[in-house]
Design a protein around this motif. Sequence first.
Motif, PDB file in Angstrom:
ATOM      1  N   MET A 314       0.818  -1.217   0.000  1.00  0.00           N
ATOM      2  CA  MET A 314       0.000   0.000   0.000  1.00  0.00           C
ATOM      3  C   MET A 314       0.855   1.272   0.000  1.00  0.00           C
ATOM      4  O   MET A 314       0.346   2.364  -0.239  1.00  0.00           O
ATOM      5  N   ASN A 315       2.151   1.130   0.274  1.00  0.00           N
ATOM      6  CA  ASN A 315       3.037   2.299   0.321  1.00  0.00           C
ATOM      7  C   ASN A 315       3.484   2.676  -1.092  1.00  0.00           C
ATOM      8  O   ASN A 315       4.623   2.436  -1.496  1.00  0.00           O
ATOM      9  N   ILE A 316       2.555   3.225  -1.840  1.00  0.00           N
ATOM     10  CA  ILE A 316       2.836   3.623  -3.220  1.00  0.00           C
ATOM     11  C   ILE A 316       3.429   5.032  -3.219  1.00  0.00           C
ATOM     12  O   ILE A 316       2.785   5.969  -2.747  1.00  0.00           O
ATOM     13  N   PRO A 317       4.657   5.213  -3.709  1.00  0.00           N
ATOM     14  CA  PRO A 317       5.329   6.512  -3.602  1.00  0.00           C
ATOM     15  C   PRO A 317       4.631   7.634  -4.354  1.00  0.00           C
ATOM     16  O   PRO A 317       4.549   8.750  -3.880  1.00  0.00           O
ATOM     17  N   ASN A 318       4.141   7.369  -5.544  1.00  0.00           N
ATOM     18  CA  ASN A 318       3.535   8.426  -6.362  1.00  0.00           C
ATOM     19  C   ASN A 318       2.225   7.910  -6.940  1.00  0.00           C
ATOM     20  O   ASN A 318       2.192   7.273  -7.989  1.00  0.00           O
ATOM     21  N   VAL A 319       1.136   8.171  -6.217  1.00  0.00           N
ATOM     22  CA  VAL A 319      -0.168   7.655  -6.613  1.00  0.00           C
ATOM     23  C   VAL A 319      -0.632   8.285  -7.922  1.00  0.00           C
ATOM     24  O   VAL A 319      -1.273   7.640  -8.757  1.00  0.00           O
ATOM     25  N   ASP A 320      -0.313   9.564  -8.133  1.00  0.00           N
ATOM     26  CA  ASP A 320      -0.782  10.275  -9.327  1.00  0.00           C
ATOM     27  C   ASP A 320       0.001   9.904 -10.584  1.00  0.00           C
ATOM     28  O   ASP A 320      -0.386  10.280 -11.681  1.00  0.00           O
ATOM     29  N   ASN A 321       1.103   9.197 -10.431  1.00  0.00           N
ATOM     30  CA  ASN A 321       1.935   8.859 -11.584  1.00  0.00           C
ATOM     31  C   ASN A 321       2.178   7.342 -11.599  1.00  0.00           C
ATOM     32  O   ASN A 321       3.302   6.869 -11.507  1.00  0.00           O
ATOM     33  N   ASP A 322       1.082   6.588 -11.662  1.00  0.00           N
ATOM     34  CA  ASP A 322       1.124   5.132 -11.566  1.00  0.00           C
ATOM     35  C   ASP A 322       1.271   4.530 -12.951  1.00  0.00           C
ATOM     36  O   ASP A 322       0.297   4.393 -13.689  1.00  0.00           O
ATOM     37  N   HIS A 323       2.511   4.152 -13.324  1.00  0.00           N
ATOM     38  CA  HIS A 323       2.776   3.619 -14.658  1.00  0.00           C
ATOM     39  C   HIS A 323       2.711   2.099 -14.691  1.00  0.00           C
ATOM     40  O   HIS A 323       2.701   1.513 -15.765  1.00  0.00           O
ATOM     41  N   PHE A 324       2.712   1.458 -13.542  1.00  0.00           N
ATOM     42  CA  PHE A 324       2.796  -0.001 -13.498  1.00  0.00           C
ATOM     43  C   PHE A 324       1.577  -0.639 -12.837  1.00  0.00           C
ATOM     44  O   PHE A 324       1.666  -1.741 -12.317  1.00  0.00           O
ATOM     45  N   GLN A 325       0.445   0.066 -12.830  1.00  0.00           N
ATOM     46  CA  GLN A 325      -0.810  -0.439 -12.255  1.00  0.00           C
ATOM     47  C   GLN A 325      -0.637  -0.892 -10.804  1.00  0.00           C
ATOM     48  O   GLN A 325      -1.227  -1.876 -10.360  1.00  0.00           O
ATOM     49  N   SER A 326       0.199  -0.173 -10.066  1.00  0.00           N
ATOM     50  CA  SER A 326       0.482  -0.573  -8.687  1.00  0.00           C
ATOM     51  C   SER A 326      -0.735  -0.421  -7.782  1.00  0.00           C
ATOM     52  O   SER A 326      -0.927  -1.219  -6.849  1.00  0.00           O
ATOM     53  N   ILE A 327      -1.579   0.582  -8.028  1.00  0.00           N
ATOM     54  CA  ILE A 327      -2.774   0.773  -7.209  1.00  0.00           C
ATOM     55  C   ILE A 327      -3.745  -0.387  -7.411  1.00  0.00           C
ATOM     56  O   ILE A 327      -4.291  -0.945  -6.447  1.00  0.00           O
ATOM     57  N   THR A 328      -3.955  -0.765  -8.656  1.00  0.00           N
ATOM     58  CA  THR A 328      -4.842  -1.896  -8.963  1.00  0.00           C
ATOM     59  C   THR A 328      -4.320  -3.183  -8.336  1.00  0.00           C
ATOM     60  O   THR A 328      -5.087  -3.958  -7.739  1.00  0.00           O
ATOM     61  N   ASP A 329      -3.023  -3.416  -8.450  1.00  0.00           N
ATOM     62  CA  ASP A 329      -2.437  -4.640  -7.901  1.00  0.00           C
ATOM     63  C   ASP A 329      -2.505  -4.643  -6.373  1.00  0.00           C
ATOM     64  O   ASP A 329      -2.762  -5.689  -5.752  1.00  0.00           O
ATOM     65  N   ALA A 330      -2.249  -3.492  -5.750  1.00  0.00           N
ATOM     66  CA  ALA A 330      -2.309  -3.409  -4.290  1.00  0.00           C
ATOM     67  C   ALA A 330      -3.711  -3.721  -3.779  1.00  0.00           C
ATOM     68  O   ALA A 330      -3.888  -4.430  -2.784  1.00  0.00           O
ATOM     69  N   GLU A 331      -4.712  -3.210  -4.458  1.00  0.00           N
ATOM     70  CA  GLU A 331      -6.097  -3.480  -4.059  1.00  0.00           C
ATOM     71  C   GLU A 331      -6.435  -4.958  -4.237  1.00  0.00           C
ATOM     72  O   GLU A 331      -7.097  -5.559  -3.380  1.00  0.00           O
ATOM     73  N   ALA A 332      -5.981  -5.547  -5.321  1.00  0.00           N
ATOM     74  CA  ALA A 332      -6.246  -6.969  -5.564  1.00  0.00           C
ATOM     75  C   ALA A 332      -5.561  -7.846  -4.519  1.00  0.00           C
ATOM     76  O   ALA A 332      -6.154  -8.817  -4.027  1.00  0.00           O
ATOM     77  N   ILE A 333      -4.314  -7.512  -4.168  1.00  0.00           N
ATOM     78  CA  ILE A 333      -3.585  -8.285  -3.154  1.00  0.00           C
ATOM     79  C   ILE A 333      -4.235  -8.115  -1.788  1.00  0.00           C
ATOM     80  O   ILE A 333      -4.339  -9.075  -1.005  1.00  0.00           O
ATOM     81  N   LYS A 334      -4.701  -6.913  -1.486  1.00  0.00           N
ATOM     82  CA  LYS A 334      -5.384  -6.673  -0.205  1.00  0.00           C
ATOM     83  C   LYS A 334      -6.657  -7.512  -0.105  1.00  0.00           C
ATOM     84  O   LYS A 334      -6.919  -8.150   0.934  1.00  0.00           O
ATOM     85  N   GLU A 335      -7.450  -7.523  -1.164  1.00  0.00           N
ATOM     86  CA  GLU A 335      -8.690  -8.305  -1.155  1.00  0.00           C
ATOM     87  C   GLU A 335      -8.390  -9.800  -1.057  1.00  0.00           C
ATOM     88  O   GLU A 335      -9.103 -10.538  -0.370  1.00  0.00           O
ATOM     89  N   TYR A 336      -7.347 -10.235  -1.729  1.00  0.00           N
ATOM     90  CA  TYR A 336      -6.969 -11.646  -1.655  1.00  0.00           C
ATOM     91  C   TYR A 336      -6.572 -12.012  -0.223  1.00  0.00           C
ATOM     92  O   TYR A 336      -6.968 -13.074   0.286  1.00  0.00           O
ATOM     93  N   PHE A 337      -5.815 -11.141   0.427  1.00  0.00           N
ATOM     94  CA  PHE A 337      -5.404 -11.394   1.808  1.00  0.00           C
ATOM     95  C   PHE A 337      -6.609 -11.467   2.735  1.00  0.00           C
ATOM     96  O   PHE A 337      -6.684 -12.348   3.603  1.00  0.00           O
TER      97      PHE A 337
END
Length: 499
Positions: A314-337
């Motif tokens: 969840m510690n995404i350094p730059n939320v507004d400049n997400d080039h690697f779909q890190s927000i989507t992946d973080a949410e998916a991993i959180k839901e899986y957990f």
Amino acid sequence: MRTAVIKDLLHHQPDNNNTDNCITHQIREVTLTIKRTINSIYEIFVSKENNHKNTLIESYVMSFQKTFLIPSKLSHGNETPSQPAVTRLFSPSSNVHLLVRYLPESIQNFTPQFNPGPFVEVADVRELLKKWISEIKHLLEEEFPKILSTVKTQIELVSIRSKVWALLDADENVKGKKNNKWQHNTEQLLGTSYSVWENLYRTIFNNRAKLIIDEQLEELVNQPHTLVWPAIIDSKENTLRKGFSVTVNIWPDPTTTKYFNAFSLPNLSSSKEIQAFKSALTETVYDRTNILGRLQKAFDDKLEQIRKDIQEHMNIPNVDNDHFQSITDAEAIKEYFQDRCYASVLDFCEGLNVLMKQVSAESWMDQKSKNYVIIFLGRFARNIGILSKELPRSITVSTILPETASMLKLHSNLNQDSKFIEIQEHLLSIFHKAHDPWLSFLTEKFTAALKQTLISTKWNDQCSAIQIWEGNMVYLKGKKITNEKAHIRKPCFIIFRCR
């Protein structure tokens, strides 16, 4: 050749003492090999930069048709080749040019005849390149998870992933950039821009993150057998552990001089001790013995360790400049957990049920001891459901609310997660179920004692209960019956079995 290089890199076993750097180096070399291969294919078969009329491969073929010379990179597009082809076949120290000088003139001026057929089309190159990329992708999907299997925490995985992102950022980050060589080359070759992270690495990293969750939660599921049972039973001697107690020992043990206090008085100058004293008072109500407290702490500590490890995503350094779909992946991993945590706690409950059945089947343990152990397991389940601070946090991992606010919200019984409520009910049902053997035991003991009392007691009319019975009017079915007409001389005893 390039495929063989990638295979060698993937088959290299990382050093366990320096896993992070070794895996990062492997990924870097594999990635650079892939990128340089694609760029080389573009420069040889497609590129006509600097106003060249022909591609590099076309220029080479045309040069061979005229002379036995290879054009250098600087002379690409010119009519005059510059470097003899034969010198490419030997080391420069062999002085091949001297050998060529003394050859017959007819041989020196020999020009090979080529019949290359139709011109190479981009579509042909594209088809072969896609096939090669597909092979590399299959190879990575097969071998790379084995390399990542040495990564045991999300922190290590996120660290490696961040370094991969840094390597790919210049090529993958095309937002706001007009001239991006990588994207231009892949669009010309493949017909669309190509992301190495999206197509080759993203799924592998996300799958490893989920496997780490499964491995960590598996340790939690096994706690009833790895921690709870050894804490109660001494398997070598087939006896209860010394110090095992179902309830808190507040009064001193008459056989020793030691006092087993539920809690110690705090130092009035220490706010930390005062807070601990208040917590001890609350937990005493739930009979939190030393063993029970230690097992509860092990449960909470394991959940806390896993939850904090997950929050590294969840510690995404730059939320507004997400080039690697890190927000989507973080949410998916959180839901899986959250889903796996819910299922794992239910499996944990089933492990406690198995222990309760195992205790009932033990032949060396008397019924009284069995009842105590089963009640202890039930209280353990109840205390986790009521007192655990990590269970509600893990079931509903929040990326917005701070931990304290989330905790207050969950324990206020307002908007509680349905899964958390279901787990609480499941744990409390184990607590109630654990008292069934004890109630049955008491009922049987009471029935046997009462039966023995009735058999051994001599009956006589001096019984005070009979005198009271006969000294009053008895109404039966609405009719008044006097003492003279009363035929009831002895009371009727009815035994109720209470559960």
